[in-house]
Design an enzyme around this catalytic site. Structure first.
Site, short mmCIF file in Angstrom:
data_model
loop_
_atom_site.label_atom_id
_atom_site.label_comp_id
_atom_site.label_asym_id
_atom_site.label_seq_id
_atom_site.Cartn_x
_atom_site.Cartn_y
_atom_site.Cartn_z
N GLU A 25 -6.19 -9.39 3.55
CA GLU A 25 -5.34 -8.73 4.57
C GLU A 25 -5.27 -9.66 5.77
O GLU A 25 -6.30 -9.99 6.37
CB GLU A 25 -5.90 -7.37 4.98
CG GLU A 25 -5.70 -6.31 3.91
CD GLU A 25 -6.08 -4.90 4.37
OE1 GLU A 25 -5.95 -4.60 5.58
OE2 GLU A 25 -6.49 -4.12 3.50
N GLN A 32 2.10 -6.42 5.28
CA GLN A 32 2.30 -6.05 3.89
C GLN A 32 3.71 -6.44 3.48
O GLN A 32 4.54 -6.72 4.34
CB GLN A 32 2.07 -4.55 3.72
CG GLN A 32 0.66 -4.11 4.09
CD GLN A 32 0.35 -2.68 3.69
OE1 GLN A 32 1.13 -1.97 3.08
NE2 GLN A 32 -0.85 -2.23 4.10
N ASN A 63 -12.80 -1.67 -0.28
CA ASN A 63 -11.90 -2.16 0.77
C ASN A 63 -12.47 -1.71 2.11
O ASN A 63 -12.69 -0.52 2.33
CB ASN A 63 -10.50 -1.56 0.60
CG ASN A 63 -9.63 -1.83 1.82
OD1 ASN A 63 -9.19 -2.95 2.04
ND2 ASN A 63 -9.40 -0.82 2.66
N GLU A 64 -12.71 -2.65 2.98
CA GLU A 64 -13.24 -2.33 4.31
C GLU A 64 -14.37 -1.29 4.19
O GLU A 64 -14.39 -0.27 4.87
CB GLU A 64 -12.12 -1.88 5.25
CG GLU A 64 -11.06 -2.97 5.40
CD GLU A 64 -10.10 -2.80 6.58
OE1 GLU A 64 -10.04 -1.72 7.17
OE2 GLU A 64 -9.42 -3.80 6.90
N GLU A 67 0.85 -1.20 0.00
CA GLU A 67 0.00 0.00 0.00
C GLU A 67 0.88 1.24 0.00
O GLU A 67 2.04 1.19 0.43
CB GLU A 67 -0.87 -0.05 1.27
CG GLU A 67 -1.81 1.13 1.45
CD GLU A 67 -2.84 0.90 2.56
OE1 GLU A 67 -2.73 -0.10 3.30
OE2 GLU A 67 -3.76 1.74 2.67
N TYR A 121 -6.53 -9.61 11.40
CA TYR A 121 -5.16 -9.41 11.87
C TYR A 121 -4.95 -10.11 13.21
O TYR A 121 -5.87 -10.20 14.02
CB TYR A 121 -4.87 -7.91 12.05
CG TYR A 121 -4.65 -7.20 10.72
CD1 TYR A 121 -3.41 -7.23 10.10
CD2 TYR A 121 -5.69 -6.51 10.09
CE1 TYR A 121 -3.21 -6.59 8.88
CE2 TYR A 121 -5.49 -5.87 8.87
CZ TYR A 121 -4.24 -5.92 8.27
OH TYR A 121 -4.03 -5.30 7.06
O1 AHR Z 1 -2.90 -2.91 6.20
C1 AHR Z 1 -3.12 -1.70 6.84
C2 AHR Z 1 -4.57 -1.28 6.83
O2 AHR Z 1 -5.34 -2.19 7.55
C3 AHR Z 1 -5.25 -1.24 5.48
O3 AHR Z 1 -5.01 -0.05 4.80
C4 AHR Z 1 -6.70 -1.35 5.84
O4 AHR Z 1 -7.46 -1.95 4.82
C5 AHR Z 1 -6.69 -2.15 7.12
O5 AHR Z 1 -7.47 -1.58 8.10
#
Ligand code: AHR
Length: 483
Positions: free
Chosen positions: A297, A346, A171-172, A24, A239
């Site tokens: 992600e 990432q 995205n989200e 990103e 995450y």
């Molecule tokens: O990966 C970092 C961020 O995490 C991304 O930009 C977003 O989609 C998520 O909240």
């Protein structure tokens, strides 16, 4: 403990795209690390940093998601084309309010893909963009014949269209991508996908809808119900945070107590439950598995490294991260019949990265080595196993080209584990055996000591009469290939 591998049974194919990456416009995720520009003193090819590209080529990155993330919903692609000195300088409001000079844009992204040998996965801007802006971007990238956007592309130096394999619409969107409700998002998705041009009828662009945040099962249910017939894949974001408090509460990447090692493992293993439950909902609307689950992600998320910009999400990467990577990849394999792509967040310098850079220096992280060790599982056939697995051990197995590859993780902090595998079709030779381990639970590589955690030859395997016996040290990932 004994595990029988049922390698005569036909398993699903583990898509290579499960090993996908994400970059990103965030901190040093692209600028200074992947892209340094043609005039840099750091050796580069067409602006792409050679040492980093070479390291990534070794792990055969199959696909790279870009330009975000949250950044995608503020990105206007026309800002990133044409002569560099005329490109618009904007403020990256999501990540540190720094100046984004748009010197890395569409042409540079495809040049990076060319050097890596990776496929494209672009996320559209449906947050602050328009349907027309999206349609014109796709026209710019993929139109072979004469059209306003193909002429613009050619004027900017690219004659032929590029291949756009995957395309994310949102995205989200439940959060920073628009704070939409799933009903509203489903309609927005339906509208955008209607105007997504498909110029290459033989290779249609694969459409990914914004899926749920973690355990938001209502989101999956609603989007599958209202838009399921218009999509190829639906995403999931999850995450791994270490504190175990099941909230957005992070911890330190290197200075952590033993209980945070344990809670990190529990949080990593939670991916299995998430995929299982979201897949069950998908099964209801899509019993023939036409729609894939795309975990675009995932990875660890800690407090940023002290002294770094809080908006840059820079964190260290230890043997604990290697465990999380291996546990998670094993889970993706297990769900290979539904999970077609995943993109760790990432690729460089951000969150659970493969590579960290500082000026002209570069190091490979423990996570990089897991991706390196797992390569033989790409596009291989999943092999199911039955039997008892010791506590704190997870494994996966696959076969391809007459070889059987087993990856096994012992995330116990102190105890060695002994495991044996029997194969229905006995293989009789160890082709290769590799281990990644660390002395301490926070073992990691630094710019001063870049080789503290790295792959080594594994000596703890014996193969006798079709039975493979493994002595696994604490905190280790092992990959063995038999032939
Ligand atoms: O990966 C970092 C961020 O995490 C991304 O930009 C977003 O989609 C998520 O909240």
């Amino acid at each position: 403990m004994s595990i029988e591998l049922l390698n005569q049974k036909k398993g699903p194919e583990i898509s290579k795209y499960i090993y996908g990456q994400f970059s990103e416009h965030l901190g040093h995720g692209i600028y200074g690390s992947l892209y340094v520009g043609n005039n840099s003193d750091i050796p580069n090819v067409n602006g792409m940093r050679s040492d980093v590209v070479d390291a990534l080529k070794q792990i055969h990155v199959p696909v790279l998601r870009w330009p975000g993330g949250l950044f995608a919903d503020t990105y206007h692609w026309q800002d990133g084309i044409g002569p560099k000195d005329t490109r618009k300088k904007i403020v990256n409001t999501n990540w540190g309010d720094v100046t984004e000079d748009n010197s890395f844009g569409t042409h540079e992204y495809f040049e990076l893909l060319r050097q890596l040998g990776a496929d494209a996965y672009i996320n559209a801007n449906i947050g602050s963009g328009t349907v027309q802006e999206m349609a014109e971007w796709v026209e710019y990238m993929t139109m072979a014949g004469e059209s306003p956007m193909s002429k613009l592309r050619q004027k900017n130096g690219r004659q032929d269209p590029w291949k756009l394999k995957f395309f994310g619409i949102g995205n989200e969107s439940w959060g920073g991508g628009g704070n939409m409700r799933p009903e509203y998002y489903s309609d927005v998705y339906r509208q955008y996908q209607t105007f997504l041009p498909q110029y290459d009828k033989d290779h249609p662009i694969y459409k990914v809808a914004c899926g749920p945040n973690e355990a938001d099962y209502n989101w999956t249910d609603t989007v599958m119900k209202l838009a399921g017939q218009y999509l190829d894949g639906i995403s999931l974001h999850y995450y791994t945070l270490p504190t175990g408090k099941w909230g957005w509460d992070k911890g330190d990447a290197t200075d952590f107590p033993e209980d945070q090692w344990q809670s990190t493992m529990v949080r990593a293993k939670h991916m299995d439950e998430l995929i299982t439950k979201h897949s069950t909902i998908m099964d209801h609307y899509d019993p023939d598995h036409k729609v894939d689950l795309i975990i675009d992600e995932w990875g660890t998320w800690y407090d940023v490294t002290e002294g770094t910009n809080p908006g840059f999400l820079q964190q260290q990467n230890t043997i604990r991260d290697a465990m999380v990577a291996a546990i998670t990849l094993n889970i993706f394999h297990k769900h290979a019949d539904r999970v077609h792509m995943a993109n760790i967040a990432q690729m460089v310098n951000v969150l659970q990265a493969m590579i960290l850079t500082k000026g002209d220096k570069m190091i490979k992280t423990p996570t990089y080595y897991v991706f390196n060790m797992y390569q033989k599982h790409m596009d291989a056939e999943l092999v199911e196993g039955v039997g008892d697995v010791p506590e704190n051990v997870t494994y996966t197995a696959s076969q391809k080209n007459g070889q059987l590859t087993i990856s096994i993780t012992n995330y116990d902090l102190t105890d060695e584990k002994t495991v044996d595998f029997t194969e229905a079709n006995a293989y009789n030779q160890i082709e290769s055996a590799t281990i990644l381990t660390g002395e301490e639970m926070d073992a990691h590589n630094t710019f001063e000591n870049p080789d503290v955690v790295k792959e080594a030859k594994f000596e703890g395997a014996t193969l006798v009469d079709g039975k493979l016996l493994l002595e696994l040290p604490a905190k280790s990932v092992v990959t063995i290939t038999l032939k």
